[in-house]
Motif scaffolding. Structure first.
Motif, PDB file in Angstrom:
ATOM      1  N   PRO A   1      -0.312  -9.488   0.891  1.00 32.99           N
ATOM      2  CA  PRO A   1      -0.610  -9.620  -0.537  1.00 32.99           C
ATOM      3  C   PRO A   1      -2.055  -9.228  -0.856  1.00 32.99           C
ATOM      4  O   PRO A   1      -2.935  -9.296   0.007  1.00 32.99           O
ATOM      5  CB  PRO A   1      -0.364 -11.118  -0.807  1.00 32.99           C
ATOM      6  CG  PRO A   1       0.595 -11.531   0.259  1.00 32.99           C
ATOM      7  CD  PRO A   1       0.221 -10.731   1.470  1.00 32.99           C
ATOM      8  N   GLU A   2      -2.300  -8.849  -2.092  1.00 33.89           N
ATOM      9  CA  GLU A   2      -3.609  -8.329  -2.502  1.00 33.89           C
ATOM     10  C   GLU A   2      -4.544  -9.405  -3.036  1.00 33.89           C
ATOM     11  O   GLU A   2      -5.576  -9.089  -3.627  1.00 33.89           O
ATOM     12  CB  GLU A   2      -3.417  -7.247  -3.567  1.00 33.89           C
ATOM     13  CG  GLU A   2      -2.597  -6.055  -3.071  1.00 33.89           C
ATOM     14  CD  GLU A   2      -2.353  -5.028  -4.167  1.00 33.89           C
ATOM     15  OE1 GLU A   2      -2.628  -5.359  -5.349  1.00 33.89           O
ATOM     16  OE2 GLU A   2      -1.893  -3.916  -3.854  1.00 33.89           O
ATOM     17  N   LEU A   3      -4.221 -10.666  -2.826  1.00 33.81           N
ATOM     18  CA  LEU A   3      -5.002 -11.747  -3.434  1.00 33.81           C
ATOM     19  C   LEU A   3      -6.465 -11.719  -3.017  1.00 33.81           C
ATOM     20  O   LEU A   3      -7.358 -11.882  -3.854  1.00 33.81           O
ATOM     21  CB  LEU A   3      -4.380 -13.099  -3.062  1.00 33.81           C
ATOM     22  CG  LEU A   3      -5.117 -14.344  -3.567  1.00 33.81           C
ATOM     23  CD1 LEU A   3      -5.200 -14.353  -5.082  1.00 33.81           C
ATOM     24  CD2 LEU A   3      -4.429 -15.609  -3.047  1.00 33.81           C
ATOM     25  N   ALA A   4      -6.750 -11.513  -1.741  1.00 32.63           N
ATOM     26  CA  ALA A   4      -8.139 -11.521  -1.273  1.00 32.63           C
ATOM     27  C   ALA A   4      -8.939 -10.415  -1.932  1.00 32.63           C
ATOM     28  O   ALA A   4     -10.037 -10.638  -2.461  1.00 32.63           O
ATOM     29  CB  ALA A   4      -8.189 -11.383   0.250  1.00 32.63           C
ATOM     30  N   ALA A   5      -8.407  -9.202  -1.914  1.00 29.85           N
ATOM     31  CA  ALA A   5      -9.107  -8.071  -2.522  1.00 29.85           C
ATOM     32  C   ALA A   5      -9.271  -8.277  -4.021  1.00 29.85           C
ATOM     33  O   ALA A   5     -10.327  -7.976  -4.602  1.00 29.85           O
ATOM     34  CB  ALA A   5      -8.350  -6.779  -2.237  1.00 29.85           C
ATOM     35  N   ARG A   6      -8.222  -8.797  -4.661  1.00 32.46           N
ATOM     36  CA  ARG A   6      -8.275  -9.035  -6.104  1.00 32.46           C
ATOM     37  C   ARG A   6      -9.319 -10.089  -6.456  1.00 32.46           C
ATOM     38  O   ARG A   6      -9.850 -10.105  -7.576  1.00 32.46           O
ATOM     39  CB  ARG A   6      -6.887  -9.473  -6.580  1.00 32.46           C
ATOM     40  CG  ARG A   6      -6.716  -9.495  -8.085  1.00 32.46           C
ATOM     41  CD  ARG A   6      -5.259  -9.601  -8.482  1.00 32.46           C
ATOM     42  NE  ARG A   6      -4.640 -10.838  -8.038  1.00 32.46           N
ATOM     43  CZ  ARG A   6      -3.607 -10.911  -7.224  1.00 32.46           C
ATOM     44  NH1 ARG A   6      -3.072  -9.813  -6.709  1.00 32.46           N
ATOM     45  NH2 ARG A   6      -3.092 -12.084  -6.891  1.00 32.46           N
ATOM     46  N   SER A   7      -9.627 -10.946  -5.504  1.00 36.70           N
ATOM     47  CA  SER A   7     -10.607 -12.009  -5.735  1.00 36.70           C
ATOM     48  C   SER A   7     -12.017 -11.609  -5.326  1.00 36.70           C
ATOM     49  O   SER A   7     -12.935 -12.437  -5.336  1.00 36.70           O
ATOM     50  CB  SER A   7     -10.186 -13.268  -4.969  1.00 36.70           C
ATOM     51  OG  SER A   7      -8.889 -13.692  -5.352  1.00 36.70           O
ATOM     52  N   GLY A   8     -12.196 -10.349  -4.931  1.00 38.28           N
ATOM     53  CA  GLY A   8     -13.526  -9.867  -4.569  1.00 38.28           C
ATOM     54  C   GLY A   8     -13.975 -10.228  -3.176  1.00 38.28           C
ATOM     55  O   GLY A   8     -15.163 -10.134  -2.859  1.00 38.28           O
ATOM     56  N   LEU A   9     -13.028 -10.612  -2.306  1.00 36.85           N
ATOM     57  CA  LEU A   9     -13.366 -10.939  -0.919  1.00 36.85           C
ATOM     58  C   LEU A   9     -13.230  -9.697  -0.043  1.00 36.85           C
ATOM     59  O   LEU A   9     -12.428  -8.809  -0.324  1.00 36.85           O
ATOM     60  CB  LEU A   9     -12.452 -12.047  -0.403  1.00 36.85           C
ATOM     61  CG  LEU A   9     -12.597 -13.405  -1.113  1.00 36.85           C
ATOM     62  CD1 LEU A   9     -11.428 -14.321  -0.774  1.00 36.85           C
ATOM     63  CD2 LEU A   9     -13.915 -14.062  -0.750  1.00 36.85           C
ATOM     64  N   SER A  10     -13.978  -9.657   1.028  1.00 39.66           N
ATOM     65  CA  SER A  10     -13.952  -8.505   1.929  1.00 39.66           C
ATOM     66  C   SER A  10     -12.651  -8.484   2.722  1.00 39.66           C
ATOM     67  O   SER A  10     -12.230  -9.506   3.270  1.00 39.66           O
ATOM     68  CB  SER A  10     -15.135  -8.556   2.897  1.00 39.66           C
ATOM     69  OG  SER A  10     -16.359  -8.488   2.201  1.00 39.66           O
ATOM     70  N   THR A  11     -12.030  -7.315   2.792  1.00 42.99           N
ATOM     71  CA  THR A  11     -10.770  -7.152   3.518  1.00 42.99           C
ATOM     72  C   THR A  11     -10.841  -5.917   4.408  1.00 42.99           C
ATOM     73  O   THR A  11     -11.721  -5.068   4.256  1.00 42.99           O
ATOM     74  CB  THR A  11      -9.592  -6.979   2.539  1.00 42.99           C
ATOM     75  OG1 THR A  11      -9.762  -5.759   1.799  1.00 42.99           O
ATOM     76  CG2 THR A  11      -9.497  -8.141   1.567  1.00 42.99           C
ATOM     77  N   ASP A  12      -9.884  -5.835   5.334  1.00 41.76           N
ATOM     78  CA  ASP A  12      -9.766  -4.610   6.112  1.00 41.76           C
ATOM     79  C   ASP A  12      -8.950  -3.603   5.319  1.00 41.76           C
ATOM     80  O   ASP A  12      -8.562  -3.856   4.173  1.00 41.76           O
ATOM     81  CB  ASP A  12      -9.173  -4.891   7.499  1.00 41.76           C
ATOM     82  CG  ASP A  12      -7.700  -5.293   7.462  1.00 41.76           C
ATOM     83  OD1 ASP A  12      -7.111  -5.369   6.363  1.00 41.76           O
ATOM     84  OD2 ASP A  12      -7.120  -5.536   8.539  1.00 41.76           O
ATOM     85  N   SER A  13      -8.655  -2.448   5.901  1.00 42.67           N
ATOM     86  CA  SER A  13      -7.975  -1.380   5.167  1.00 42.67           C
ATOM     87  C   SER A  13      -6.559  -1.771   4.749  1.00 42.67           C
ATOM     88  O   SER A  13      -6.013  -1.203   3.800  1.00 42.67           O
ATOM     89  CB  SER A  13      -7.924  -0.110   6.022  1.00 42.67           C
ATOM     90  OG  SER A  13      -7.243  -0.353   7.252  1.00 42.67           O
ATOM     91  N   ALA A  14      -5.962  -2.741   5.441  1.00 49.25           N
ATOM     92  CA  ALA A  14      -4.617  -3.188   5.101  1.00 49.25           C
ATOM     93  C   ALA A  14      -4.610  -4.324   4.088  1.00 49.25           C
ATOM     94  O   ALA A  14      -3.551  -4.732   3.620  1.00 49.25           O
ATOM     95  CB  ALA A  14      -3.876  -3.628   6.362  1.00 49.25           C
TER      96      ALA A  14
END
Length: 392
Positions: free
Chosen positions: A234-247
């Protein structure tokens, strides 16, 4: 007076439930699990739901500790500055620590005609596919796309029902398996009536209502196309402005703590410690959920959090209801020559599925009891990655 802490766990799968139960070791910790469904879904059983041999749901009262509160809702955003999570109705639930255990989802097909495919990765998708199959004649051509465990297990379940199944692997069948075990899997699937198509030319390039086209130009009749190729998060982390890996997995250090915020700890399929995530599996999810809880508990006790340490002893695949493969693994998560097949393999697979839930039940009754095999391989890999990295 001891200060009370509130830990919010996003996700009620293997990782989230394990973390929540383990956190109840402290009486001064309140735990809330937020999950969109009111029942626990043992995802290892979803192919059985499709085949009609298991309902793939367990009452949360069986797996969650009594002190854990379940909130049936969805999180739309994490406000790390305000230490709160926004829910679907716009309300905000505050936290002192957050365990990010949102799990994984099936990767959406990126081919023309994707709308004609049926995924298996969620309870809702598996139920819908089962309904579609119930309304489809048993003689209809079924194509299962993907040669990983989910594809193999789904093809086996459907073929055992007497359905005409083609398994389009898109590459190697069971890429994790040792070649010896792979040959056993092909023999068993063929014996069930599955047409196994493997190799680079078997990648599906387009789907229509009644056919699939492969990279080598072949067109296969397919009244029902089941898509099991790949997983995402799910995209929740990225949507919340947290750092994520490419996946899209949350980037953490080796203690599973977010690189952005020490109050956010990740677990399961949605965690990417040091950018080197573990293989997605129920086994890893449970172990990482327990470790995430330990990280929170250490912080609350003003103790240093420990780096994660996890080795993979095996992986298993069912081949219909009566046969299976239990593939032993080296600690670095590569297959050994040694495996158990046939009916014994099926029994070991069934035991693994059952214990994936029993471990949660035991942790609910006796928090802190879950243990797992460990090894030095991950530290060696990290050192090798550091040696390869250019000097700052």
């Amino acid at each position: 007076m001891t200060q009370h802490s509130h830990v919010v766990v996003i996700g009620g799968g293997y990782a989230g439930v394990m973390a929540a139960n383990r956190l109840t070791q402290r009486a001064d910790v309140t735990v809330t699990v937020i999950n969109p469904r009111p029942a626990f879904v043992p995802r290892l059983r979803l192919h059985q739901l499709v085949g009609g041999t298991h309902e793939a749901v367990v009452d949360y009262r069986e797996v969650l500790a009594e002190r854990v509160r379940l909130a049936v809702d969805s999180v739309t955003r994490i406000d790390r500055d305000g230490r709160g999570v926004e829910l679907s109705d716009g309300s905000v639930l505050g936290y002192d620590y957050l365990v990010y255990a949102v799990g994984s989802v099936g990767a959406a097909p990126r081919v023309p005609g994707a709308e004609f495919t049926h995924p298996v990765a969620t309870l809702e998708a598996a139920r819908k596919l089962r309904s579609v199959l119930d309304d489809t004649p048993a003689t209809a051509a079924v194509t299962v796309v993907g040669g990983g465990p989910t594809g193999i297990e789904t093809a086996g379940e459907l073929a055992q029902q007497g359905r005409r199944v083609t398994l389009a692997c898109g590459g190697v069948l069971g890429p994790y398996l040792h070649p010896r075990a792979r040959r056993t899997a092909v023999k068993r699937l063929t014996g069930l009536g599955v047409t196994v198509l493997d190799g680079p030319g078997t990648k599906v390039t387009s789907v229509t209502r009644d056919a699939v086209r492969l990279a080598d130009g072949r067109e296969l009749p397919s009244e029902v196309t089941v898509w099991t190729a790949g997983f995402g998060v799910p995209e929740l982390a990225a949507r919340s402005g947290l750092s994520t890996d490419s996946a899209g997995r949350l980037l953490t250090d080796e203690t599973l703590t977010s690189v952005d915020d020490e109050r956010i700890i990740a677990a399961g399929d949605s965690a990417a410690p040091s950018g080197l995530p573990f293989r997605m599996s129920a086994y890893a999810a449970g172990c990482l959920g327990a470790h995430a809880a330990d990280t929170v508990l250490n912080r609350l006790a003003d103790r240093p959090a420990e780096p994660v340490d996890l080795s993979f002893p095996a992986m298993c695949i069912s081949l219909g209801r009566g046969m299976g493969i239990f593939q032993f693994a080296h600690k670095n998560d590569t297959a050994m020559r040694l495996y158990v097949g046939g009916r014994a393999g099926a029994r070991l697979k069934e035991m693994s599925c059952a214990f994936s839930v029993k471990h949660l039940v035991k942790e609910a009754r006796k928090p802190g009891s879950h243990h797992w095999p460990k090894g030095e391989h991950r530290r060696q890999v990290l050192r090798a990655e550091q040696d390869k990295a250019p000097a700052a």
